[in-house]
Design a protein around this motif. Structure first.
Motif, short mmCIF file in Angstrom:
data_model
loop_
_atom_site.label_atom_id
_atom_site.label_comp_id
_atom_site.label_asym_id
_atom_site.label_seq_id
_atom_site.Cartn_x
_atom_site.Cartn_y
_atom_site.Cartn_z
N VAL A 74 32.82 -87.35 -85.26
CA VAL A 74 33.54 -88.80 -84.75
C VAL A 74 32.88 -89.20 -83.54
O VAL A 74 32.69 -88.33 -82.46
N GLU A 75 32.56 -90.24 -83.48
CA GLU A 75 31.86 -90.96 -82.46
C GLU A 75 32.61 -91.99 -81.76
O GLU A 75 31.96 -92.08 -80.44
N GLN A 76 33.42 -92.25 -82.35
CA GLN A 76 34.35 -93.01 -81.52
C GLN A 76 35.85 -93.16 -82.08
O GLN A 76 35.93 -92.98 -83.52
N TRP A 77 36.93 -93.46 -81.43
CA TRP A 77 38.21 -93.24 -82.11
C TRP A 77 38.34 -94.27 -83.15
O TRP A 77 37.90 -95.46 -83.04
N ASP A 78 38.82 -93.71 -84.29
CA ASP A 78 39.20 -94.61 -85.52
C ASP A 78 37.81 -95.29 -86.10
O ASP A 78 37.98 -96.15 -86.82
N ASP A 79 36.62 -94.37 -86.02
CA ASP A 79 35.49 -95.10 -86.72
C ASP A 79 35.70 -94.41 -88.20
O ASP A 79 36.63 -93.49 -88.34
N ASP A 80 34.80 -94.60 -88.96
CA ASP A 80 34.95 -94.11 -90.27
C ASP A 80 34.98 -92.57 -90.31
O ASP A 80 35.52 -92.01 -91.16
N SER A 81 34.05 -91.81 -89.37
CA SER A 81 34.13 -90.31 -89.22
C SER A 81 35.45 -89.76 -88.72
O SER A 81 35.75 -88.73 -89.52
N ALA A 82 36.08 -90.58 -87.98
CA ALA A 82 37.39 -90.11 -87.63
C ALA A 82 38.47 -90.52 -88.88
O ALA A 82 39.22 -89.20 -89.06
N ARG A 83 38.21 -91.13 -89.69
CA ARG A 83 39.15 -91.35 -90.91
C ARG A 83 38.91 -90.18 -91.91
O ARG A 83 39.50 -89.95 -92.81
N LYS A 84 37.42 -89.93 -91.55
CA LYS A 84 36.96 -88.70 -92.76
C LYS A 84 37.48 -87.37 -92.35
O LYS A 84 37.25 -86.38 -92.85
N GLY A 85 38.05 -87.23 -90.77
CA GLY A 85 38.44 -86.19 -90.61
C GLY A 85 37.35 -85.19 -89.97
O GLY A 85 36.90 -84.02 -90.08
N TYR A 86 36.16 -85.98 -89.53
CA TYR A 86 35.04 -84.97 -88.98
C TYR A 86 35.38 -84.35 -87.80
O TYR A 86 36.51 -84.45 -87.01
N CYS A 87 34.28 -83.56 -87.18
CA CYS A 87 34.53 -82.66 -85.96
C CYS A 87 34.61 -83.45 -84.81
O CYS A 87 34.05 -84.56 -84.42
N LEU A 88 35.58 -83.14 -83.94
CA LEU A 88 36.09 -84.11 -82.66
C LEU A 88 34.97 -83.51 -81.32
O LEU A 88 35.58 -83.94 -80.34
N TYR A 89 34.38 -82.75 -81.60
CA TYR A 89 33.34 -82.33 -80.39
C TYR A 89 33.13 -83.29 -79.39
O TYR A 89 33.05 -83.30 -78.26
N LYS A 90 32.33 -84.44 -80.00
CA LYS A 90 31.75 -85.45 -79.14
C LYS A 90 33.17 -86.40 -78.64
O LYS A 90 32.65 -86.95 -77.60
N MET A 91 34.20 -86.29 -79.23
CA MET A 91 35.25 -86.87 -78.48
C MET A 91 35.99 -85.91 -77.34
O MET A 91 37.06 -86.46 -76.94
N GLY A 92 35.18 -84.80 -76.92
CA GLY A 92 35.80 -83.98 -75.93
C GLY A 92 36.68 -82.93 -76.35
O GLY A 92 37.18 -82.05 -75.56
N CYS A 93 36.57 -82.67 -77.47
CA CYS A 93 37.48 -81.29 -78.05
C CYS A 93 37.16 -80.14 -77.56
O CYS A 93 35.90 -79.73 -77.19
N LYS A 94 38.09 -79.30 -76.99
CA LYS A 94 37.78 -78.19 -76.35
C LYS A 94 38.00 -76.91 -76.97
O LYS A 94 37.95 -75.86 -76.58
#
Lengths: 363, 175
Positions: free
Chosen positions: A245-265
């Protein structure tokens, strides 16, 4: 004559059938396998109940909130009565002087034989005046109550690490329990709050087997804190495939991709959220679309923003675990080390420990 | 998901290599978790119960990978779904994955990141060791380990062998 757990449960109207079911569910949630259910049952039938004192220091009561919402079908009845929470200022009926008298009575009557559960922590600044318990600084009550206990359970990030009140600049000088009590076995059950099933699991283990579970180097029960969120995350294949996911609510977010780039610990956090999950195995933060904030790790408030990426490979996890492969090139030693690493990796990958039934869930 | 799963008659190692080399250049480009000493390599792929089982090494992770070798006995799993496979070493949960080069496959995470490995040889050794360890049942550890901290006196008792005097006292009932 002190009654046994089983007698307490029966007195409270819990059927034999429910009791047996509880024992087998507990064995599973502890990763012990069905063979252990009769052992748990036997222990509960024959052991005198162990009194538990549950103290509250500087905290928000989220640990209690989590605990009493344990989705375990019988937790409400069984664990609470098994705990014989003789003193818990949130749950007990007594108040005022009567309550403090109970505290005094338990520590004397069950000297060396009671469990002390601590939620929150003691602030030391101004002689402990930032947290007053029954007219006295909490740190005094804590020391006094801990003096004759058998073991301490440090509930949550507060008691285990300090949590938000100990975050910089820590004006009250709040410190975790183990900084004040140094002569008792302490089981840390971190998280803000810890998972209800983890809390009841730890309590059940301690009370039925009369011993503390195997702890890691930081004092956490390995059965629930032996793996990182990242290790068992259902979004892990997306990390492996470089799908982020590169940005909140982008297509990748909707597809349930990895949240590492959004700061996931998730890669640096040891907890059971991705296997046990929350609210009875319904979901956990990542499944709800938000990265893990690492609430069960030491000093998580001071580790940078919740939305900043983990970039330091050294803190990425594996190193702090026992299965470091090391830089050896000697062939024989290398093979042995590799074999050890392989066995550890498979142990992590195995579905048993702490996973319980929820891992069958499809997401 | 297409209904028909892509079945691999021959070793899918080259296809996995190609897929993850592409991922290294695309999705993982600039992600600061890769170990530059490592490269993508599929290790030890062989048929197991009709399907291809092996280990995939990449600079950012190492996984057990299961690729369909026959349509029979392969249930389609969407990405993110768990499927359990039984090995002598225990039940392992695999998650579904899908890449254009390979089609559908399943992965079971072993390592991430790969910073513990100094070079490709070490990573390959761990990969081979994992495939070997899969074939053996785990050493049965006592799930209830000996007490470590409860009741200091009891522990001291157990740690120290009983003295002759104490033994006699006990036998004679004066203990």
């Amino acid at each position: 004559m002190v009654e046994t757990f089983y007698e307490t449960l029966r007195r409270q109207g819990i059927t034999r059938r429910s009791f047996v079911k509880f024992c087998s569910l507990t064995a599973t949630s502890l990763g012990l396998g069905p063979a252990f259910a009769p052992k748990i049952a036997h222990a509960l039938e024959t052991k005198p109940r162990t009194p538990v004192i549950w103290l509250h220091g500087l905290e928000c009561t989220c640990c209690s909130e989590s605990f009493i919402r344990s989705a375990h079908p019988l937790a409400k009845d069984v664990v609470l009565s098994m705990l014989s929470l003789d003193y818990d200022d949130t749950l007990m009926a007594a108040a005022g002087h009567q309550a403090e008298a109970i505290l005094d009575e338990i520590t004397k009557k069950y000297k060396g034989n009671y469990i002390l559960a601590v939620e929150g922590n003691p602030p030391l600044n101004e002689d402990g005046m930032y947290c007053i318990h029954g007219g006295r600084p909490f740190v005094e009550v804590l020391k006094e109550t801990a003096k004759d206990c058998k073991a301490i359970i440090s509930w949550g990030a507060c008691a285990s690490w300090g949590c938000v009140q100990a975050a910089k600049p820590n004006p009250t000088q709040a410190v975790p329990v183990h900084k004040v009590i140094t002569d008792k076995p302490i089981i840390k059950v971190p998280g803000c709050p810890p998972i209800a099933e983890v809390m009841t699991g730890v309590v059940t283990y301690v009370l039925t087997f009369d011993r503390i579970p195997e702890l890691d180097r930081q004092g956490r029960p390995k059965m629930f804190y032996g793996q990182r969120i990242h290790d068992k995350c259902y979004r892990r294949p997306h990390f492996d495939a470089g799908q982020f996911v590169e940005q909140w609510d982008d297509d990748s977010a909707r597809k349930g991709y990895c949240l590492y780039k959004m700061g996931c610990k998730g890669p640096t956090t040891y907890n059971a959220c991705s296997t046990v999950r929350w609210n009875g195995g319904v979901s956990f933060p990542i499944q709800s679309g938000h990265g893990c904030i690492g609430c069960s790790e030491e000093g998580f408030w001071d580790k940078g923003g919740f939305y900043e990426r983990v970039t330091d490979i050294k803190q990425f996890g594996v190193e702090s675990n026992a299965d470091k492969v090391g830089g050896t090139v000697a062939a024989v030693a290398g093979v042995a080390v590799a074999a050890h690493a392989a066995v550890s990796a498979l142990k992590r990958a195995r579905s048993g420990s702490g996973a319980g039934k929820t891992e069958q869930g499809d997401r | 998901m297409s209904a028909a799963v892509r079945v691999h008659e021959s070793d899918p190692s080259a296809l996995l290599d190609a897929a993850f080399r592409r991922i290294a250049l695309e999705g993982m480009a600039g992600v600061p978790v890769a170990n530059p000493a490592l490269r993508v390599e599929a290790v030890g792929f062989a048929r197991r119960q009709g399907h291809w089982l092996g280990v995939l090494i990449t600079p950012w992770c190492m996984n057990l990978v299961l690729v369909p070798g026959a349509a029979a006995g392969w249930q389609c799993a969407a990405p993110g779904r768990r499927a359990f496979h039984r090995f002598p070493a225990g039940h392992l949960a695999f998650l579904g994955a899908d890449e254009p080069e390979v089609g559908e496959f399943r992965t079971c995470a072993l390592f991430s990141t790969m910073s513990a490995f100094a070079n490709q040889v070490e990573a390959r050794m761990a990969a081979v060791a994992t495939l070997d360890a899969l074939r053996h049942p785990p050493e049965a550890a006592d799930p209830v380990p000996p007490n470590e901290a409860f009741g200091e006196p009891e522990r001291a008792d157990r740690a120290r062998p009983m003295s002759k005097r104490k033994f006699l006292e006990r036998v004679l009932g004066r203990g």
